[in-house]
Each structure stands twice: as structure tokens, then as C-alpha cells.
Write a protein that holds these residues in place. Structure first.
Motif, PDB file in Angstrom:
ATOM      1  N   LEU A 188      -7.402   9.372  -7.883  1.00 25.82           N
ATOM      2  CA  LEU A 188      -6.014   9.699  -7.537  1.00 25.82           C
ATOM      3  C   LEU A 188      -5.512   8.852  -6.390  1.00 25.82           C
ATOM      4  N   THR A 189      -4.219   8.565  -6.428  1.00 27.22           N
ATOM      5  CA  THR A 189      -3.590   7.792  -5.362  1.00 27.22           C
ATOM      6  C   THR A 189      -2.411   8.575  -4.814  1.00 27.22           C
ATOM      7  N   ILE A 190      -2.316   8.621  -3.495  1.00 28.14           N
ATOM      8  CA  ILE A 190      -1.243   9.389  -2.844  1.00 28.14           C
ATOM      9  C   ILE A 190      -0.274   8.402  -2.202  1.00 28.14           C
ATOM     10  N   ILE A 191       0.989   8.500  -2.606  1.00 28.35           N
ATOM     11  CA  ILE A 191       2.001   7.548  -2.140  1.00 28.35           C
ATOM     12  C   ILE A 191       2.961   8.218  -1.163  1.00 28.35           C
ATOM     13  N   ASP A 192       3.054   7.653   0.031  1.00 30.65           N
ATOM     14  CA  ASP A 192       4.061   8.061   1.014  1.00 30.65           C
ATOM     15  C   ASP A 192       5.380   7.415   0.574  1.00 30.65           C
ATOM     16  N   GLU A 250     -10.090  -3.354   0.163  1.00 30.27           N
ATOM     17  CA  GLU A 250      -8.671  -3.704   0.009  1.00 30.27           C
ATOM     18  C   GLU A 250      -8.093  -3.099  -1.276  1.00 30.27           C
ATOM     19  N   THR A 251      -8.921  -3.045  -2.302  1.00 29.76           N
ATOM     20  CA  THR A 251      -8.496  -2.454  -3.572  1.00 29.76           C
ATOM     21  C   THR A 251      -8.124  -0.979  -3.380  1.00 29.76           C
ATOM     22  N   LEU A 252      -8.999  -0.238  -2.688  1.00 29.82           N
ATOM     23  CA  LEU A 252      -8.738   1.186  -2.443  1.00 29.82           C
ATOM     24  C   LEU A 252      -7.551   1.376  -1.505  1.00 29.82           C
ATOM     25  N   LYS A 253      -7.432   0.499  -0.540  1.00 29.12           N
ATOM     26  CA  LYS A 253      -6.314   0.566   0.414  1.00 29.12           C
ATOM     27  C   LYS A 253      -4.972   0.372  -0.296  1.00 29.12           C
ATOM     28  N   ASN A 254      -5.002  -0.290  -1.434  1.00 31.12           N
ATOM     29  CA  ASN A 254      -3.792  -0.507  -2.222  1.00 31.12           C
ATOM     30  C   ASN A 254      -3.623   0.519  -3.346  1.00 31.12           C
ATOM     31  N   GLY A 255      -4.546   1.473  -3.418  1.00 29.32           N
ATOM     32  CA  GLY A 255      -4.382   2.556  -4.391  1.00 29.32           C
ATOM     33  C   GLY A 255      -4.935   2.278  -5.768  1.00 29.32           C
ATOM     34  N   TYR A 256      -5.649   1.155  -5.929  1.00 24.78           N
ATOM     35  CA  TYR A 256      -6.341   0.926  -7.203  1.00 24.78           C
ATOM     36  C   TYR A 256      -7.683   1.646  -7.159  1.00 24.78           C
ATOM     37  N   THR A 257      -8.017   2.320  -8.261  1.00 19.74           N
ATOM     38  CA  THR A 257      -9.301   3.018  -8.317  1.00 19.74           C
ATOM     39  C   THR A 257     -10.208   2.495  -9.435  1.00 19.74           C
ATOM     40  N   THR A 258      -9.668   1.631 -10.287  1.00 25.65           N
ATOM     41  CA  THR A 258     -10.480   0.988 -11.338  1.00 25.65           C
ATOM     42  C   THR A 258     -10.099  -0.482 -11.391  1.00 25.65           C
ATOM     43  N   ALA A 316      -3.420   7.804   0.793  1.00 26.75           N
ATOM     44  CA  ALA A 316      -4.841   8.115   0.589  1.00 26.75           C
ATOM     45  C   ALA A 316      -5.236   7.767  -0.843  1.00 26.75           C
ATOM     46  N   THR A 317      -6.529   7.546  -1.010  1.00 24.50           N
ATOM     47  CA  THR A 317      -7.063   7.243  -2.341  1.00 24.50           C
ATOM     48  C   THR A 317      -8.326   8.078  -2.562  1.00 24.50           C
ATOM     49  N   PHE A 318      -8.407   8.708  -3.715  1.00 29.05           N
ATOM     50  CA  PHE A 318      -9.583   9.507  -4.086  1.00 29.05           C
ATOM     51  C   PHE A 318     -10.272   8.865  -5.282  1.00 29.05           C
ATOM     52  N   VAL A 319     -11.583   8.750  -5.200  1.00 30.01           N
ATOM     53  CA  VAL A 319     -12.372   8.221  -6.312  1.00 30.01           C
ATOM     54  C   VAL A 319     -13.427   9.253  -6.679  1.00 30.01           C
ATOM     55  N   ASN A 320     -13.456   9.610  -7.946  1.00 28.42           N
ATOM     56  CA  ASN A 320     -14.416  10.616  -8.420  1.00 28.42           C
ATOM     57  C   ASN A 320     -14.362  11.885  -7.569  1.00 28.42           C
TER      58      ASN A 320
END
Ligand code: GUN
Ligand code: ZN
Length: 429
Positions: free
Chosen positions: A379-383, A120-128, A418-422
Motif C-alpha cells: 500500500l502507498t499513502i499519498i499526502d 528510493e523505490t519505496l520512497k516513491n511509493g512503488y512496491t513492485t 508512507a509505504t507498506f510492503v507485505n
């Protein structure tokens, strides 16, 4: 679609990143960034970037690419506590939160909640995230194992409590020392994991246990400390009764050497001028948790005052006192609370707080929070047109600031493309 670790990855889209804590930013309407081996290696206008021929290219078109969001204060074990009706802090802890946390004596339960929390954290664009666990060491193992599987940067630690909570959630000063030290040895600087010594708050620790927390914090290199301070008036009064020799709630922590760099405190609503001075002089971080402050009726955070005092400030969801894992809901509530204090929290400043500012609050500003060569590729990608009402509103938007404010007020997890981690794609809508 997941790129292999070694293949260079190019992302195209609008790109926004802050450069310093004065809110200077870079914005490329047609931007490109290159990721190599988990790090950002180039960023700029699409005409200025030359990338290797074997790069994989993902074109995000009109979407906005920002540094991954940073949640400075959250309780992963409280996913099932979100939206529990009708109580203020102390009753809410006793009636809803502690009974749920008891379930984390089961590793399997902890693992399933950790998985839900992270997805859920990644789905919301949090990466830390800087997260509390429970008193059970297994709850810490579960969180770090699951975060490590996706190479996510987390700060986390075992909760210390040796009084004023159900027996099955209590440890002792000695157990809390032994368990925490073992967990520090296992997880601190293991991959992207960082450990936080985690006394829940002054009322649930004896002076002996706060001393243990102080020793763990000062004797382990670069370890963090996280806790709560001055969240509700009843709580502040309770602390004054329990620690009559201290001049304030914050002063209790000061007297046990629990302030300073990498000490992260949620809330700090009822700070006096002298508390603000102490937090600033010790370089203690305060994490503002606006949806939680509204839900639990805690009070109105003095954002401008703490900021002007030069205190490192981050934003937190504080699930399950907080009501949403969405960065937009968090920024919206922060804006609304600031309105009550006659401060207009600008959209750029809100995005800053969740990126560069959040990294600065966690002393990670040299690793994350910016889109810049050498930084870790979170990185977080916002529509920017994720719903009909946003699409309609965006037609009248004239500049970057208005564009961001529209997202803050109207967007939710549907806006996270989308969300990118490392450097790896870990979530895609
Ligand atoms: N104070 C002590 N424990 C907690 C908690 O779990 N949530 C919040 N919001 N405040 C606390
Ligand atoms: Zn909290």
C-alpha cells in the motif's frame, strides 16, 4: 511504529482501488482497511468495518491510500546513469550505460546500488518492480537478497549479452544458460521473488543465445521474460540488418519463441499494425516508459492503439533512460505523450495503469494491485497537500478525477507519506 507481523493493523484514510479493467473503482472518503498476517482482510467505509480489539490503528486522516505502485520496467544498476547528457539510445548505451554496468562485477557495489534503488523505490511509493540486473550473476543475488529483507515483490533477472557490447559484459550462450538456470532455481518463487529470463535486446544476442532464452522461458514453470523492442528508429534498422529473414523487430522475438504470457517488453513504439496484432494474439505485455522515451528522444508511444488491441499494458520508469523514480513524473509524461497523439489519458486510467493494470500486465492481478480481502498488503499513502502549490490547487478541485490529476501534474516524492510492503511499514516520510 513498525507493527509486528502478527498484530492486526488498521489503516484509516481516503481509500481508492480499481475493481476491474473497465476502470470501475471503489472510493471511500472515510475508509478503513484491516491487514492481518501480510494480507488485506477487510476494507470499506469506517462505519462498516469491525476490527479486532488488539489491532494497531494508524489514522492517515485526509491522506489517500492506494495499492502500491507497480514499475513494469526498470534497470536497478542504472541509478548512476540517470541524467546522462546528450546521446540517443545506442550511443547512450555505449558511452554511459555499459561502463557503469561493468562495475557490477563487484558484489559490494551491486549491493550498495540495490539498497539505494530499493529505498528510493519505496520512497516513491512503488512496491513492485520488474528490473533488469547486469550480466553478472552477483548483481541478481544482490537485488533478490536486498528485496527479500523487506519482503518486496520483485521480478528480476541476469542480462544476457553475447555480442555488440564491451568484452567484460559479454557471456556466451552456454554460460547464459547455466547461470540463468542456477539463478532460476535459487530465486524463482523464493519468497516473493520471481525470475525473468533477460536477453537485453536482439542486437546484443546471437541467434544461439536467443534460442537459449527461448528454452529457459518455455522450460521453467511461470518464469518471466523481459527485454526491449522497437524503441528507436536506428535500433529498428540495426535489427533489420542483423536479422534480415525476420519481417519486423517483434517478429525476431516471435521466431525464437520469446513472446507470450509473462513476456514483458519495454517500449514497442515503432509497431506496425501487424506487430500490434502479434503482440495481442500472443498475449505479450508491453511496458510504456514515458520519461525514458522523452529523455532519449525515442518517440511517441501509440497508447490508444495498443490499448484498443487488448494488449496488456503497464508503465515503467526505465531508469536510467528514464529520468525519475516518481510515479507522478511517469504518469505526467504518459499524459503529455498521449496529448501528442490526440488521446486524453484520464487520471483514473493512469492510476489504474500503475496499480490494477500494472498487476494485470505482470500476471499478478490475483495477488497485488487492489485493496481487497485476500490481496497482499502492498500500500502507498499519498499526502494530497504536500506542497504549497498543490495545497493551493486542491482548493479548486471538485472531484476525485481532478484531485488525482493535480497530484499527477504537481506531486513528487514529498507526496508519499508512507509505504507498506507485505503489511509492514517500510517507508515513512
Ligand atoms: N535497449 C537495450 N538496453 C537498454 C537499456 O538499458 N535502456 C533502454 N532504455 N533501452 C535499452
Ligand atoms: Zn529498459
Amino acid at each position: 511504529m513498525e507493527p509486528s507481523q502478527d498484530e492486526p493493523l488498521v489503516l484509516r484514510g481516503k481509500i481508492l482501488t480499481f475493481k476491474n479493467n473497465k476502470l470501475d473503482y471503489e472510493y471511500w472518503e472515510k475508509g478503513v482497511l484491516l491487514i492481518e498476517k501480510g494480507f488485506i482482510s477487510q476494507v470499506g467505509n469506517h462505519t462498516d468495518i469491525n476490527y479486532p480489539q488488539n489491532s494497531k490503528v494508524i489514522d492517515f486522516g485526509q491522506d489517500l491510500i492506494v495499492p502500491g505502485f507497480i514499475d513494469g520496467h526498470v534497470h536497478y544498476p542504472q541509478m548512476s546513469v540517470i541524467g546522462s547528457y546528450g546521446k540517443k539510445l545506442i550511443d547512450w548505451l555505449n558511452d554511459y550505460t555499459y561502463p557503469e554496468e561493468i562495475k557490477f562485477s563487484s558484489y559490494d557495489y551491486a549491493q550498495s546500488v540495490a539498497r539505494l534503488f530499493l529505498s528510493e523505490t519505496l520512497k516513491n511509493g512503488y512496491t513492485t518492480s520488474s528490473t533488469f540486473c547486469t550480466v553478472h550473476p552477483g548483481s541478481v543475488d544482490a537485488l533478490f537478497y536486498e528485496a527479500q529483507r523487506i519482503e518486496m515483490r520483485v521480478i528480476a533477472g541476469k542480462v544476457l549479452m553475447d555480442r555488440h557490447a564491451p568484452d567484460s559484459l559479454l557471456d556466451t550462450a552456454q554460460e547464459s544458460f547455466d547461470d540463468s538456470q542456477e539463478l532460476i532455481n535459487k530465486w524463482h518463487n523464493n519468497g516473493r521473488g520471481l525470475y525473468a529470463v533477460t536477453p537485453r535486446f536482439a542486437p546484443t544476442s546471437t541467434p544461439d543465445q536467443l534460442e537459449v532464452a527461448g528454452a529457459l522461458f518455455s522450460d521453467n514453470d511461470n518464469v518471466y521474460l523481459q527485454s526491449h523492442v522497437s524503441e528507436q528508429l536506428d535500433e529498428v534498422d540495426w535489427v533489420a540488418d542483423l536479422f534480415p529473414e525476420s519481417s519486423s523487430y517483434l517478429d525476431v522475438y516471435n521466431s525464437f519463441s520469446l513472446l507470450g504470457k509473462r513476456a514483458l517488453y519495454g517500449h514497442g513504439i515503432y509497431f506496425s499494425e501487424s506487430d500490434i496484432e502479434i503482440a495481442s494474439a500472443t498475449d505479450t505485455t508491453i511496458i510504456h516508459c514515458p520519461t525514458s522515451n522523452l529523455f532519449l528522444g525515442s518517440g511517441l508511444f501509440q497508447y490508444e492503439k495498443l490499448k484498443d488491441a487488448g494488449i496488456r499494458l503497464g508503465l515503467g520508469t526505465d531508469i536510467g533512460g528514464g529520468t525519475s523514480l516518481s510515479p507522478f513524473a511517469t504518469m505526467k509524461a504518459a499524459y503529455e505523450i498521449a496529448q501528442f497523439n490526440n488521446y486524453s489519458l484520464s487520471p483514473l486510467e493512469s492510476f489504474y495503469r500503475l496499480t490494477f493494470g500494472g498487476a494485470h500486465a505482470l500476471h499478478l492481478e490475483n495477488k497485488i494491485g487492489q485493496i481487497k480481502p485476500g490481496f497482499e498488503a502492498d500500500l502507498t499513502i499519498i499526502d494530497l497537500s504536500s506542497t504549497d502549490i498543490i495545497k493551493n490547487r486542491m482548493r479548486d478541485v471538485e472531484d476525485l478525477s481532478e484531485m488525482l490529476f493535480t497530484q499527477i501534474m504537481l506531486a513528487d516524492d514529498r507526496a508519499i507519506r508512507a509505504t507498506f510492503v507485505n503489511g509492514k511499514l517500510v517507508y515513512e516520510k
